[in-house]
Design an enzyme around this catalytic site. Sequence first.
Site, mmCIF file in Angstrom:
data_model
loop_
_atom_site.group_PDB
_atom_site.id
_atom_site.type_symbol
_atom_site.label_atom_id
_atom_site.label_comp_id
_atom_site.label_asym_id
_atom_site.label_seq_id
_atom_site.Cartn_x
_atom_site.Cartn_y
_atom_site.Cartn_z
ATOM 1 N N SER A 173 -10.793 -0.083 2.135
ATOM 2 C CA SER A 173 -11.793 -0.696 2.272
ATOM 3 C C SER A 173 -11.490 -2.191 1.275
ATOM 4 C CB SER A 173 -13.214 0.162 1.266
ATOM 5 O OG SER A 173 -13.223 0.823 1.812
ATOM 6 N N THR A 175 -10.074 1.145 -7.787
ATOM 7 C CA THR A 175 -9.712 -0.877 -7.321
ATOM 8 C C THR A 175 -9.591 -0.870 -8.738
ATOM 9 O OG1 THR A 175 -10.670 -1.281 -6.122
ATOM 10 C CG2 THR A 175 -9.746 0.139 -4.706
ATOM 11 N N ARG A 186 0.699 -1.500 0.080
ATOM 12 C CA ARG A 186 -0.265 0.054 -0.160
ATOM 13 C C ARG A 186 0.596 1.342 0.067
ATOM 14 N NH1 ARG A 186 -4.645 2.513 -0.348
ATOM 15 N NH2 ARG A 186 -5.623 3.278 0.839
ATOM 16 N N GLU A 200 -3.779 8.910 -3.225
ATOM 17 C CA GLU A 200 -4.027 8.131 -2.098
ATOM 18 C C GLU A 200 -4.104 8.436 -0.450
ATOM 19 O OE1 GLU A 200 -6.120 4.549 -1.864
ATOM 20 O OE2 GLU A 200 -4.536 5.149 -3.607
ATOM 21 N N GLY A 232 -14.241 1.476 -3.800
ATOM 22 C CA GLY A 232 -14.457 1.990 -2.518
ATOM 23 C C GLY A 232 -15.012 1.350 -1.783
ATOM 24 N N THR A 284 -4.945 -0.231 -6.161
ATOM 25 C CA THR A 284 -5.746 0.843 -6.299
ATOM 26 C C THR A 284 -4.892 1.626 -7.047
ATOM 27 O OG1 THR A 284 -6.829 2.075 -5.536
ATOM 28 C CG2 THR A 284 -5.721 1.434 -4.206
ATOM 29 N N ILE A 285 -5.476 3.188 -8.102
ATOM 30 C CA ILE A 285 -4.662 4.310 -7.354
ATOM 31 C C ILE A 285 -5.682 5.217 -7.152
ATOM 32 C CG2 ILE A 285 -3.220 4.103 -9.569
ATOM 33 C CD1 ILE A 285 -5.460 5.247 -11.015
ATOM 34 N N ASN A 286 -6.945 4.851 -6.465
ATOM 35 C CA ASN A 286 -7.777 5.294 -5.619
ATOM 36 C C ASN A 286 -9.232 5.985 -6.549
ATOM 37 O OD1 ASN A 286 -9.472 5.788 -3.303
ATOM 38 N ND2 ASN A 286 -8.729 8.238 -3.475
ATOM 39 N N ASP A 336 -7.424 9.290 0.968
ATOM 40 C CA ASP A 336 -8.257 7.645 2.011
ATOM 41 C C ASP A 336 -7.739 8.247 3.514
ATOM 42 O OD1 ASP A 336 -9.061 6.778 0.166
ATOM 43 O OD2 ASP A 336 -7.980 5.016 0.173
#
Length: 568
Positions: free
Chosen positions: A451, A380, A106, A419, A473, A398-400, A422
């Site tokens: 998530s 994601t 992450r 990110e 998400g 993910t890249i959000n 988040d």
Amino acid sequence: MKKRYLLLALAAVALVLLILGLCLWLPSNSKPHNHVYPRAAVAADALRCSEIGRDTLRDGGSAVDAAIAALLCVGLMNAHSMGIGGGLFLTIYNSTTRKAEIINAREVAPRLASASMFNSSEQSEEGGLSVAVPGEIRGYELAHQRHGRLPWARLFQPSIELASQGFPVGKGLAAALERSQDAIKRHPALCEVFCRNGNVLREGDLVTMPRLAKTYETLAVEGAQAFYNGSLTAQIVKDIQEAGGIVTAEDLNNYRAELIEQPLRISLGDAQLYAPNAPLSGPVLALILNILKGYNFSRASVETPEQKGLTYHRIVEAFRFAYAKRTLLGDPKFVNVTEVVRNMSSEFFADQLRARISDTTTHPDSYYEPEFYTPDDAGTAHLSVVSDDGSAVSATSTINLYFGSKVRSRISGILFNDEMDDFSSPNITNQFGVRPSPANFITPGKQPLSSMCPVIIVGEDGQVRMVVGASGGTQITTSTALAIIHSLWFGYDVKRAVEEPRLHNQLLPNTTTLEKGIDQAVAAALKTRHHYIQDASTFIGVVQAIVRTPSGWAAASDSRKGGEPAGY
């Protein structure tokens, strides 16, 4: 004459038998109608990427090799969701050792980041300041070092060709481009790839990514070091800082993926579920399932409209209790969440919450005792893999938000994450008057709450039963839970388990969102029990799953994003 008719009849029978024999026995390149594969399967959210994963397995690659090769492809074909400018988690099961592990890659907050760096959500959603230190490639590297069989460079080759030669825009990317077209047009570096004649590309249009192909070539030859402390590093830092970001070469030099050899584990009857712990949402999923398993759900739980309505009311109530506790989670390297996680994965704690669920009504959000709020995450991509030897990978990347920070390098072609959005911020209180979660405040080197929850479920015989996860998400956890409930408890086949219309409630907002096509008996039952109902504007989550069956591995890629599995 009779003899002639007899000969004709015999000839006709012989012809029918020959045709049947050819259909049954001759090799075929067509995909199995039901996507059940005897030996191995890959379920990604783009067919070409599933095929690349399958071909990697056929060439002698491991489940991890297949996952990396397929993810590199998804980073092209669904570039709005993931890529090497982002981060991921992998849940890995080794069928030989019968052990599960997690690789945490992450993104982390840069060393110059601070809790009060954002005064508005716009700053954390778009632009260089929203970029956290990417972890994707370090995650691939660690996974390959531990479980790879094929050469590292081999895993990049199919995607290098795909990026160079081009590919048609698929359903998922097309929908994201349409939804984000104003932002795409505002950013020339994005429009360079995703526009034609001033308009965003549409489904079926050809898209090429030659600069990203070159970057893939560099990584294939030089390894992950090229990204973090090598030939690509200076340009990556320059691109982010010119867009207003604070990521430094030191941030990249110091980034390491983390091996977690003790994943979160909960019992589901005679099976064990493995998932990542905080800052991911494995504990949230564990609490949902622990609450619900006390109801002993089965196929009978959804046989009549009355039973089905009650069952889904109970499911939504479990979602609400679990999301209330989610607000206490954070990165365990920075905040003490030991007791919170212990409670969320405890059957005794789940029993106490289940006792508070009323079968006749829902309650105001305060009843579920949310202490703080955490921001929504988004985007994601997820893929599931099972190899010949029964080993498995469940990977979520993910890249959000769609197209991440909207910062794309015109040199390397890398699209960077957003990110940092988040994290919770002390300067931003949500619209419900609930305070932001201190456990999720920004600290240098910290990972934000997510998530994501890539899952592997293993039977008591040590064989994989299910590999599942989702994108979408805050809907990821509920979508994953529903797929597991549908498959393990309701007895649905994997395609139905994935495709069944879904519902979602994350407590704040106090709304139960229903997908189009959901059983009206469920909607009516929820309204009767005082749920505030809202129709989903598009869809709820995207799930990829593989389930063991007597005939082989049954695989499903969610049609909501246009995916399709592959195997052999």
